[in-house]
Enzyme design. Structure first.
Site, PDB file in Angstrom:
ATOM      1  N   ALA A  35       0.839  -1.204   0.000  1.00  0.00           N
ATOM      2  CA  ALA A  35       0.000   0.000   0.000  1.00  0.00           C
ATOM      3  C   ALA A  35       0.870   1.249   0.000  1.00  0.00           C
ATOM      4  CB  ALA A  35      -0.915   0.000   1.219  1.00  0.00           C
ATOM      5  N   TYR A  37       3.971   1.446  -0.949  1.00  0.00           N
ATOM      6  CA  TYR A  37       4.699   1.500  -2.216  1.00  0.00           C
ATOM      7  C   TYR A  37       3.813   2.075  -3.319  1.00  0.00           C
ATOM      8  CZ  TYR A  37       7.153   0.041  -6.413  1.00  0.00           C
ATOM      9  OH  TYR A  37       7.788   0.056  -7.619  1.00  0.00           O
ATOM     10  N   ASP A  38       2.606   1.497  -3.437  1.00  0.00           N
ATOM     11  CA  ASP A  38       1.697   1.922  -4.501  1.00  0.00           C
ATOM     12  C   ASP A  38       1.381   3.398  -4.382  1.00  0.00           C
ATOM     13  OD1 ASP A  38       1.627  -0.624  -5.353  1.00  0.00           O
ATOM     14  OD2 ASP A  38      -0.352  -1.113  -4.526  1.00  0.00           O
ATOM     15  N   SER A  83      -5.193  -5.123 -23.357  1.00  0.00           N
ATOM     16  CA  SER A  83      -5.811  -4.552 -22.168  1.00  0.00           C
ATOM     17  C   SER A  83      -7.217  -4.102 -22.571  1.00  0.00           C
ATOM     18  CB  SER A  83      -4.934  -3.387 -21.749  1.00  0.00           C
ATOM     19  OG  SER A  83      -5.352  -2.904 -20.530  1.00  0.00           O
ATOM     20  N   LEU A  84      -7.915  -3.450 -21.685  1.00  0.00           N
ATOM     21  CA  LEU A  84      -9.266  -2.972 -22.006  1.00  0.00           C
ATOM     22  C   LEU A  84      -9.329  -1.464 -21.824  1.00  0.00           C
ATOM     23  CD1 LEU A  84     -11.382  -5.603 -20.023  1.00  0.00           C
ATOM     24  CD2 LEU A  84     -11.317  -5.368 -22.513  1.00  0.00           C
ATOM     25  N   GLU A 114     -19.675  -9.581 -18.465  1.00  0.00           N
ATOM     26  CA  GLU A 114     -18.948 -10.424 -17.503  1.00  0.00           C
ATOM     27  C   GLU A 114     -18.481  -9.577 -16.334  1.00  0.00           C
ATOM     28  OE1 GLU A 114     -15.671 -12.194 -19.648  1.00  0.00           O
ATOM     29  OE2 GLU A 114     -16.946 -12.510 -21.400  1.00  0.00           O
ATOM     30  N   LYS A 116     -15.511  -7.950 -14.046  1.00  0.00           N
ATOM     31  CA  LYS A 116     -14.105  -7.573 -14.218  1.00  0.00           C
ATOM     32  C   LYS A 116     -13.380  -7.946 -12.929  1.00  0.00           C
ATOM     33  CE  LYS A 116     -10.884  -4.146 -15.882  1.00  0.00           C
ATOM     34  NZ  LYS A 116      -9.830  -4.579 -15.002  1.00  0.00           N
ATOM     35  N   ASP A 118     -10.682  -8.519 -10.158  1.00  0.00           N
ATOM     36  CA  ASP A 118      -9.557  -7.686  -9.742  1.00  0.00           C
ATOM     37  C   ASP A 118      -8.399  -8.584  -9.319  1.00  0.00           C
ATOM     38  OD1 ASP A 118      -8.156  -5.446  -9.248  1.00  0.00           O
ATOM     39  OD2 ASP A 118      -9.283  -4.812  -7.480  1.00  0.00           O
ATOM     40  N   ARG A 137       0.852 -11.686 -17.750  1.00  0.00           N
ATOM     41  CA  ARG A 137       0.680 -10.815 -18.906  1.00  0.00           C
ATOM     42  C   ARG A 137       1.965 -10.047 -19.225  1.00  0.00           C
ATOM     43  NH1 ARG A 137      -0.855  -5.503 -19.455  1.00  0.00           N
ATOM     44  NH2 ARG A 137      -1.805  -5.036 -21.459  1.00  0.00           N
ATOM     45  N   GLU A 173      -8.128 -14.875 -15.386  1.00  0.00           N
ATOM     46  CA  GLU A 173      -7.637 -14.078 -14.273  1.00  0.00           C
ATOM     47  C   GLU A 173      -7.328 -14.988 -13.083  1.00  0.00           C
ATOM     48  OE1 GLU A 173      -7.623 -10.880 -15.132  1.00  0.00           O
ATOM     49  OE2 GLU A 173      -7.624  -9.675 -13.297  1.00  0.00           O
ATOM     50  N   LYS A 318     -18.566  -7.097 -23.769  1.00  0.00           N
ATOM     51  CA  LYS A 318     -17.883  -7.546 -24.990  1.00  0.00           C
ATOM     52  C   LYS A 318     -18.920  -7.773 -26.076  1.00  0.00           C
ATOM     53  CE  LYS A 318     -14.411  -9.969 -22.244  1.00  0.00           C
ATOM     54  NZ  LYS A 318     -13.853 -11.242 -21.780  1.00  0.00           N
ATOM     55  N   LYS A 342     -16.045   0.461 -15.178  1.00  0.00           N
ATOM     56  CA  LYS A 342     -15.466   0.353 -13.840  1.00  0.00           C
ATOM     57  C   LYS A 342     -16.367   0.990 -12.791  1.00  0.00           C
ATOM     58  CE  LYS A 342     -11.002   0.533 -13.647  1.00  0.00           C
ATOM     59  NZ  LYS A 342      -9.751  -0.171 -13.466  1.00  0.00           N
ATOM     60  N   CYS A 436     -12.811  10.927  29.169  1.00  0.00           N
ATOM     61  CA  CYS A 436     -13.843  10.695  28.156  1.00  0.00           C
ATOM     62  C   CYS A 436     -14.456  12.034  27.754  1.00  0.00           C
ATOM     63  CB  CYS A 436     -14.920   9.775  28.733  1.00  0.00           C
ATOM     64  SG  CYS A 436     -16.380   9.643  27.680  1.00  0.00           S
ATOM     65  N   CYS A 439     -18.326  12.050  29.184  1.00  0.00           N
ATOM     66  CA  CYS A 439     -18.728  12.064  30.599  1.00  0.00           C
ATOM     67  C   CYS A 439     -17.605  12.479  31.526  1.00  0.00           C
ATOM     68  CB  CYS A 439     -19.266  10.696  31.004  1.00  0.00           C
ATOM     69  SG  CYS A 439     -17.975   9.440  31.115  1.00  0.00           S
ATOM     70  N   CYS A 454     -13.528   4.105  28.085  1.00  0.00           N
ATOM     71  CA  CYS A 454     -14.045   5.051  29.064  1.00  0.00           C
ATOM     72  C   CYS A 454     -14.473   4.224  30.269  1.00  0.00           C
ATOM     73  CB  CYS A 454     -15.237   5.798  28.482  1.00  0.00           C
ATOM     74  SG  CYS A 454     -16.302   6.519  29.737  1.00  0.00           S
ATOM     75  N   CYS A 460     -21.871   7.063  31.644  1.00  0.00           N
ATOM     76  CA  CYS A 460     -21.465   7.831  30.468  1.00  0.00           C
ATOM     77  C   CYS A 460     -22.624   7.879  29.471  1.00  0.00           C
ATOM     78  CB  CYS A 460     -20.242   7.176  29.825  1.00  0.00           C
ATOM     79  SG  CYS A 460     -19.752   7.953  28.279  1.00  0.00           S
TER      80      CYS A 460
HETATM   81  S1  IVH Z   1     -10.873  -9.560 -21.474  1.00  0.00           S
HETATM   82  C1  IVH Z   1      -8.848  -8.196 -25.145  1.00  0.00           C
HETATM   83  N1  IVH Z   1     -12.435 -10.135 -19.451  1.00  0.00           N
HETATM   84  O1  IVH Z   1      -8.799  -6.641 -17.111  1.00  0.00           O
HETATM   85  C2  IVH Z   1      -9.562  -8.456 -23.887  1.00  0.00           C
HETATM   86  N2  IVH Z   1     -10.385  -9.041 -19.004  1.00  0.00           N
HETATM   87  O2  IVH Z   1      -7.955  -4.032 -18.312  1.00  0.00           O
HETATM   88  C3  IVH Z   1      -8.655  -8.666 -22.744  1.00  0.00           C
HETATM   89  N3  IVH Z   1      -9.970  -8.635 -16.626  1.00  0.00           N
HETATM   90  O3  IVH Z   1      -5.653  -7.538 -18.327  1.00  0.00           O
HETATM   91  C4  IVH Z   1      -9.208  -8.987 -21.480  1.00  0.00           C
HETATM   92  N4  IVH Z   1     -11.830  -9.547 -15.876  1.00  0.00           N
HETATM   93  O4  IVH Z   1      -6.598  -8.859 -16.343  1.00  0.00           O
HETATM   94  C5  IVH Z   1     -11.278  -9.588 -19.842  1.00  0.00           C
HETATM   95  N5  IVH Z   1     -13.913 -10.734 -17.772  1.00  0.00           N
HETATM   96  C6  IVH Z   1     -12.764 -10.200 -18.151  1.00  0.00           C
HETATM   97  C7  IVH Z   1     -11.842  -9.651 -17.233  1.00  0.00           C
HETATM   98  C8  IVH Z   1     -10.669  -9.072 -17.695  1.00  0.00           C
HETATM   99  C9  IVH Z   1     -10.714  -8.946 -15.542  1.00  0.00           C
HETATM  100  C10 IVH Z   1      -8.690  -7.915 -16.573  1.00  0.00           C
HETATM  101  C11 IVH Z   1      -7.576  -8.576 -17.316  1.00  0.00           C
HETATM  102  C12 IVH Z   1      -7.049  -7.553 -18.253  1.00  0.00           C
HETATM  103  C13 IVH Z   1      -7.564  -6.286 -17.692  1.00  0.00           C
HETATM  104  C14 IVH Z   1      -7.773  -5.289 -18.786  1.00  0.00           C
END
Ligand code: IVH
Length: 621
Positions: A35, A37-38, A83-84, A114, A116, A118, A137, A173, A318, A342, A436, A439, A454, A460
């Site tokens: 946490a 680090y991020d 990626s998406l 679907e 997403k 995490d 990946r 995932e 999709k 998201k 406290c 009180c 307390c 109290c």
């Molecule tokens: S499809 C070309 N489906 O989201 C499509 N990705 O931001 C590629 N992810 O790297 C991914 N749930 O790690 C797909 N139902 C899902 C997903 C999903 C999570 C992640 C995946 C990807 C990232 C893209």
């Protein structure tokens, strides 16, 4: 207030992140939590984005984006892992749908919706149905070879069911269930090891290991969501051109003859086919049409998000039909046929205006940060819990600091961490008050206890109010209409000071209170009257004895059958009740032996109708 210049801040962050990177990746001895680090890395990214002149070629930000661990073998992806694009608002989702509709007109697309997940994306290569390689990946073109680690994930089949294409690359995932994450962190804590900031980091840290022995202890899960099938170079046609979609699973033989050997033409059929091969596929999916359908899916999932055993950060839409996916195609980074809708982020930054303390039902003193109001996950937050004094020190949160606040579901917002780079010169440390604030009784923190309390007990008013609210709560005596505003008035005006006092209320007194008309007064009196005939288990729970939750109260009621038998029980007798250990038994005896509590209970028992006996335990069918 003296703040370091932006250039100084950036340099300090660069130096710090670089040192942490070295410790983590090279020495394998992390210096700070994920946490922290991020947060530092994000801070640096933000500074550099806002002031590009501060960016240097050696900045650690120039390396992020899945820099592979040098000590894991590289795993090139024959078909890039894309990626998406994100849609953060309804309007952005609408724009996505409009673009898709325009490109495909006059056809109307259907969407496969679907979750997403995490976690982290992985690719599993099956040769002749046998798991051959697992890879992360990475940067999309080259990932890390984590085959040995992937093999330890129990839900990943080592051999697919039924005959499949000579070469099949499944994408999905890897993630960690919340409860496994909590267990892992508890173990890390016990061993004095680094805790993970969230299940995603825990999953990534567990998969990207040199020692598969560690991965195997970590209970990872996998959900498949796509394929990048490659027919064996000698055995079939080259991969389909469109990103990850539109590719055959199986050899194309008729389904009827070969079970899971299918040629699928859509994402939804692909998911079914993957499932038939024995791969775990998430059950929460739907095929919908139009923006209304997309919105409906998003909202339904947003509602159920906290009931899922794992974390998701949104949903994915999709275009279902592979031929339509191919027509839409992909850009360099992401396909045009999909979008990630998201959720609003559950974390936000704001400033600590002050640190107050709150008094709970058992007198527990909780430091609470008073915040500059900020929107977190769609709700404005102006207070966040700091849990206890040790946490304030551990997170080093000071008054005046900028902090990261998280709000997850219905739980109370909490302060995750402070951002020391943004600390003003006049930031002040929190000091636990000696008395406290409600009180004036002494606040005591017993040896070995984390929680300060307390010492005022029911003297109290804060504890009184909490005790009343608990007593009247839905799972206790269930007195509808007795909310915190009313309890504040009743206690502050001295009308009611303890639970038994509720039964002495009358319409005249009630109507003298703010915002209390005749009708609500009568409704409340009816609810109080109804509460007179309650069950023993609700009554025992309502008393608010430390460590006696609903389940324990039920076990106690079943075991003793009457209040008299319960009250006469010794600690040894109490220990005979299932799941009652020494701590609970002692807390019960201590509560019952306190003269003030006995007096209160006597009045209650005289007021309440004979408590109905608990139902006999359900018989097994
Ligand atoms: S499809 C070309 N489906 O989201 C499509 N990705 O931001 C590629 N992810 O790297 C991914 N749930 O790690 C797909 N139902 C899902 C997903 C999903 C999570 C992640 C995946 C990807 C990232 C893209």
């Amino acid at each position: 207030m003296t703040r370091p210049s932006l250039a100084q801040q950036a340099a300090a962050l660069r130096e710090r992140v670089a040192r942490w990177d070295h410790a983590y990746y090279v020495l394998d001895a992390p210096e700070v939590s994920d946490a922290v680090y991020d947060q530092a890395l994000r801070e640096l990214q933000r500074l550099e984005a806002e002031h590009p002149q501060l960016r240097t070629p050696d900045s650690p930000t120039q390396r992020v984006g899945g820099a592979p661990r040098a000590d894991l073998p590289p795993a090139p992806h024959a078909v890039p892992m894309l990626s998406l694009n994100n849609a953060l608002t309804d309007a952005e989702a609408e724009a996505f749908d409009a673009r898709v509709q325009a490109a495909l007109a006059p056809a109307t697309p259907r969407y496969c919706c679907e979750l997403k997940f995490d976690g982290l994306a992985v690719s599993l290569r099956y040769r002749d149905g046998v798991l051959e390689r697992g890879a992360t990946r990475g940067d999309g073109a080259i990932g890390e070879d984590v085959t040995a680690n992937v093999r330890t994930i129990r839900t990943v089949p080592l051999r697919l069911q039924g005959a499949v294409a000579p070469l099949l690359e499944v994408r999905g995932e890897v993630l960690m269930f919340r409860r496994d994450f909590e267990r892992l962190n508890a173990r890390q804590r016990e061993q004095g090891a680094r805790e993970f900031a969230n299940p995603r980091n825990a999953a990534a840290g567990s998969l990207r290991q040199l020692d598969a022995g560690i991965t195997t202890q970590r209970r990872l899960r996998f959900f498949a969501y796509g394929v990048a099938a490659l027919e064996d170079v000698d055995a079939g046609p080259p991969p389909a051109p469109a990103g990850e979609g539109g590719v055959p699973v199986g050899t194309g033989a008729p389904a009827a003859e070969s079970g899971s050997l299918l040629t699928v033409g859509s994402q939804s059929a692909l998911l079914d086919a993957l499932q038939a091969l024995g791969l775990p596929v998430c059950e929460h999916r739907a095929v919908v049409e139009g923006i209304g359908g997309l919105r409906g899916f998003f909202e339904a999932i947003a509602q159920r998000r906290d009931q899922l055993p794992y974390e998701i950060d949104g949903v994915v839409f999709k275009v279902d039909d592979f031929a339509q996916q191919r027509r839409l195609g992909a850009l360099a980074r992401a396909p045009r046929w999909a979008v990630a809708r998201k959720f609003a982020p559950r974390e936000a930054r704001t400033r600590v205006l002050g640190i107050d303390v709150q008094v709970g039902r058992t007198g527990a003193i909780t430091p609470v940060a008073r915040l500059e109001p900020v929107e977190v996950g769609g709700v404005v937050v102006s207070n966040a819990s700091l849990h206890n004094e040790d946490e304030v020190r551990r997170k080093d949160v000071r008054i005046g600091d900028t902090v990261v606040v998280r709000r997850a579901g219905d739980v109370i917002p909490e302060v995750l961490a402070s951002v020391p780079e943004l600390r003003p010169g006049d930031a002040r440390e929190f000091v636990m008050p000696r008395r406290c604030p409600v009180c004036g009784s002494a606040i005591v923190r017993e040896e070995g206890e984390v929680i300060a309390r307390c010492s005022g007990g029911l003297v109290c008013p804060a504890q009184r109010k909490q005790a009343l609210l608990h007593f009247a709560g839905r799972r206790a005596l269930d007195i509808d209409g007795l909310g915190d505003k009313l309890v504040d008035q009743l206690v502050d005006s001295g009308i009611v000071s303890h639970p038994a006092g509720l039964f002495a209320l009358d319409a005249v007194v009630l109507q003298g209170l703010d915002r209390m008309g005749e009708r609500s007064a009568l409704n409340l009196l009816a609810a109080i009257a109804a509460a007179r005939s309650t069950s023993l288990e609700r009554f025992l729970y309502a008393l608010g004895i430390r460590h006696v939750g609903e389940t324990t109260a039920r076990d106690l009621a079943r075991h003793f059958g009457s209040y008299a038998a319960f009250a006469a029980a010794s600690e040894d007798d109490l220990l005979k009740v299932p799941d009652v250990g020494p701590v609970v038994a002692q807390a019960i005896r201590k509560f019952l032996d306190e003269p003030r509590n006995r007096a209160e209970i006597d009045v209650l028992l005289a007021t309440l109708h004979p408590l109905s006996a608990p139902p006999p335990p359900a018989r097994a069918q």
